[in-house]
Design a protein around this motif. Structure first.
Motif, PDB file in Angstrom:
ATOM      1  N   ARG A   1     -16.905   6.357 -30.647  1.00 22.14           N
ATOM      2  CA  ARG A   1     -18.016   7.285 -30.487  1.00 22.14           C
ATOM      3  C   ARG A   1     -18.681   7.222 -29.120  1.00 22.14           C
ATOM      4  O   ARG A   1     -19.295   8.204 -28.688  1.00 22.14           O
ATOM      5  N   LEU A   2     -18.596   6.084 -28.449  1.00 20.36           N
ATOM      6  CA  LEU A   2     -19.348   5.904 -27.198  1.00 20.36           C
ATOM      7  C   LEU A   2     -18.439   5.647 -26.000  1.00 20.36           C
ATOM      8  O   LEU A   2     -18.853   5.036 -25.023  1.00 20.36           O
ATOM      9  N   ARG A   3     -17.211   6.105 -26.085  1.00 22.78           N
ATOM     10  CA  ARG A   3     -16.259   5.868 -25.005  1.00 22.78           C
ATOM     11  C   ARG A   3     -16.722   6.489 -23.687  1.00 22.78           C
ATOM     12  O   ARG A   3     -16.477   5.946 -22.609  1.00 22.78           O
ATOM     13  N   SER A   4     -17.390   7.630 -23.770  1.00 23.19           N
ATOM     14  CA  SER A   4     -17.842   8.321 -22.556  1.00 23.19           C
ATOM     15  C   SER A   4     -19.093   7.686 -21.959  1.00 23.19           C
ATOM     16  O   SER A   4     -19.418   7.933 -20.803  1.00 23.19           O
ATOM     17  N   HIS A   5     -19.821   6.879 -22.735  1.00 22.38           N
ATOM     18  CA  HIS A   5     -21.019   6.189 -22.252  1.00 22.38           C
ATOM     19  C   HIS A   5     -20.631   4.744 -21.922  1.00 22.38           C
ATOM     20  O   HIS A   5     -20.766   3.847 -22.752  1.00 22.38           O
ATOM     21  N   GLN A   6     -20.145   4.545 -20.725  1.00 21.78           N
ATOM     22  CA  GLN A   6     -19.517   3.268 -20.369  1.00 21.78           C
ATOM     23  C   GLN A   6     -20.468   2.081 -20.493  1.00 21.78           C
ATOM     24  O   GLN A   6     -20.111   1.059 -21.082  1.00 21.78           O
ATOM     25  N   ARG A   7     -21.663   2.207 -19.955  1.00 22.17           N
ATOM     26  CA  ARG A   7     -22.583   1.063 -19.961  1.00 22.17           C
ATOM     27  C   ARG A   7     -23.062   0.731 -21.372  1.00 22.17           C
ATOM     28  O   ARG A   7     -23.112  -0.442 -21.763  1.00 22.17           O
ATOM     29  N   LEU A   8     -23.428   1.751 -22.135  1.00 24.51           N
ATOM     30  CA  LEU A   8     -23.876   1.508 -23.504  1.00 24.51           C
ATOM     31  C   LEU A   8     -22.751   0.925 -24.343  1.00 24.51           C
ATOM     32  O   LEU A   8     -22.973   0.004 -25.151  1.00 24.51           O
ATOM     33  N   CYS A   9     -21.543   1.439 -24.148  1.00 27.01           N
ATOM     34  CA  CYS A   9     -20.389   0.926 -24.885  1.00 27.01           C
ATOM     35  C   CYS A   9     -20.139  -0.538 -24.539  1.00 27.01           C
ATOM     36  O   CYS A   9     -19.915  -1.371 -25.433  1.00 27.01           O
ATOM     37  N   ALA A  10     -20.180  -0.886 -23.254  1.00 23.81           N
ATOM     38  CA  ALA A  10     -19.969  -2.270 -22.834  1.00 23.81           C
ATOM     39  C   ALA A  10     -21.043  -3.193 -23.394  1.00 23.81           C
ATOM     40  O   ALA A  10     -20.746  -4.315 -23.832  1.00 23.81           O
ATOM     41  N   PHE A  11     -22.288  -2.722 -23.385  1.00 23.50           N
ATOM     42  CA  PHE A  11     -23.395  -3.524 -23.914  1.00 23.50           C
ATOM     43  C   PHE A  11     -23.201  -3.806 -25.395  1.00 23.50           C
ATOM     44  O   PHE A  11     -23.316  -4.955 -25.844  1.00 23.50           O
ATOM     45  N   LEU A  12     -22.894  -2.775 -26.173  1.00 23.58           N
ATOM     46  CA  LEU A  12     -22.769  -2.945 -27.621  1.00 23.58           C
ATOM     47  C   LEU A  12     -21.553  -3.792 -27.984  1.00 23.58           C
ATOM     48  O   LEU A  12     -21.629  -4.632 -28.889  1.00 23.58           O
ATOM     49  N   LEU A  13     -20.435  -3.585 -27.296  1.00 25.55           N
ATOM     50  CA  LEU A  13     -19.247  -4.383 -27.586  1.00 25.55           C
ATOM     51  C   LEU A  13     -19.501  -5.864 -27.336  1.00 25.55           C
ATOM     52  O   LEU A  13     -19.113  -6.721 -28.136  1.00 25.55           O
ATOM     53  N   GLU A  14     -20.162  -6.167 -26.222  1.00 28.86           N
ATOM     54  CA  GLU A  14     -20.466  -7.562 -25.905  1.00 28.86           C
ATOM     55  C   GLU A  14     -21.490  -8.132 -26.883  1.00 28.86           C
ATOM     56  O   GLU A  14     -21.395  -9.295 -27.292  1.00 28.86           O
TER      57      GLU A  14
END
Length: 238
Positions: free
Chosen positions: A23-36
């Protein structure tokens, strides 16, 4: 009950990571934050529960077996995440990621550490398993069973060994690499777990022993934050 709890945490985190990527592939920073954040939450929450099982008989065989097993599972399910502020320093130092992205990931790791601590306190308050009885009554578990200087040197040494091993096994097949790292972590826990806890991860240390940081901030920040970070910088420098 404890094993089912940790398995449930891992399944839930896996679903959250998959949903985040989709769902958040296009939002790079938010995606990286949530995955971590999700990945670090899994490690912190499971390790909090494992600490309660450290006294299960036979000692220390049960605790070490569980440490090895769950470390392998973390390695297999959390690919692409460091879950350790010290591990995030390496790509920042080498220019692999920007300082802003590195700071974002470290912020996610400490956020997850706090959330995992709060979540486990809520679970322990339900007293679903025998190890949970009285878990909330403990203030500072005081993992340092030696002098402050010796504890600093132990965490520094373990951080150097761990980070150096990560660099040396980068070319190893991933399915063998996770077992090598799990074996190393289990050996370090066996060697120094009774002295400092053998944590060498600032975010995990804060999640496990937050009350100790409140009581003796300077001592615990020196041993569990500065020592592992210094070990990482020594490896990068060399």
């Amino acid at each position: 009950a404890s094993l089912l709890l940790m398995a449930g945490i891992m399944v839930t985190v896996g679903l959250c990571r998959r949903l985040t990527r989709r769902r958040l592939r296009s939002h790079q920073r938010l995606c990286a934050f949530l995955l971590e954040m999700f990945s670090t939450f899994q490690i912190c929450a499971c390790t909090n529960e494992l600490c309660l099982l450290s006294n299960v008989e036979p000692k220390p065989h049960t605790a070490l077996t569980l440490t090895y097993g769950f470390t392998v599972l973390h390695g297999l399910t959390l690919t692409g995440s460091t879950c350790n502020p010290c591990g995030t320093l390496q790509p920042m130092w080498g220019g692999g990621i920007s300082v802003k992205m590195g700071g974002l990931k470290i912020g996610a790791q400490f956020t997850a550490a706090v959330l995992a601590r709060m979540f486990m306190h809520f679970i322990w308050s339900l007293e679903m398993a025998e190890p949970h009885f009285g878990a909330l009554s403990q203030s500072c578990g005081n993992p340092m069973q030696t002098t402050e200087m010796q504890a600093f040197c132990i965490e520094l040494l373990f951080s150097v060994i761990f980070q150096l091993t990560i660099l040396r096994v980068e070319s190893v097949n991933p399915k063998y690499k996770v077992h090598l790292m799990a074996l190393l972590i289990t050996m370090l826990v066996y060697a120094g777990g009774n002295l400092t806890g053998a944590i060498f991860n600032p975010a995990l240390a804060f999640s496990l022993h937050a009350n100790c940081f409140y009581d003796k901030f300077l001592s615990y920040s020196l041993v569990y934050w500065i020592a592992p970070s210094l070990g990482k910088f020594l490896i990068l420098y060399v």
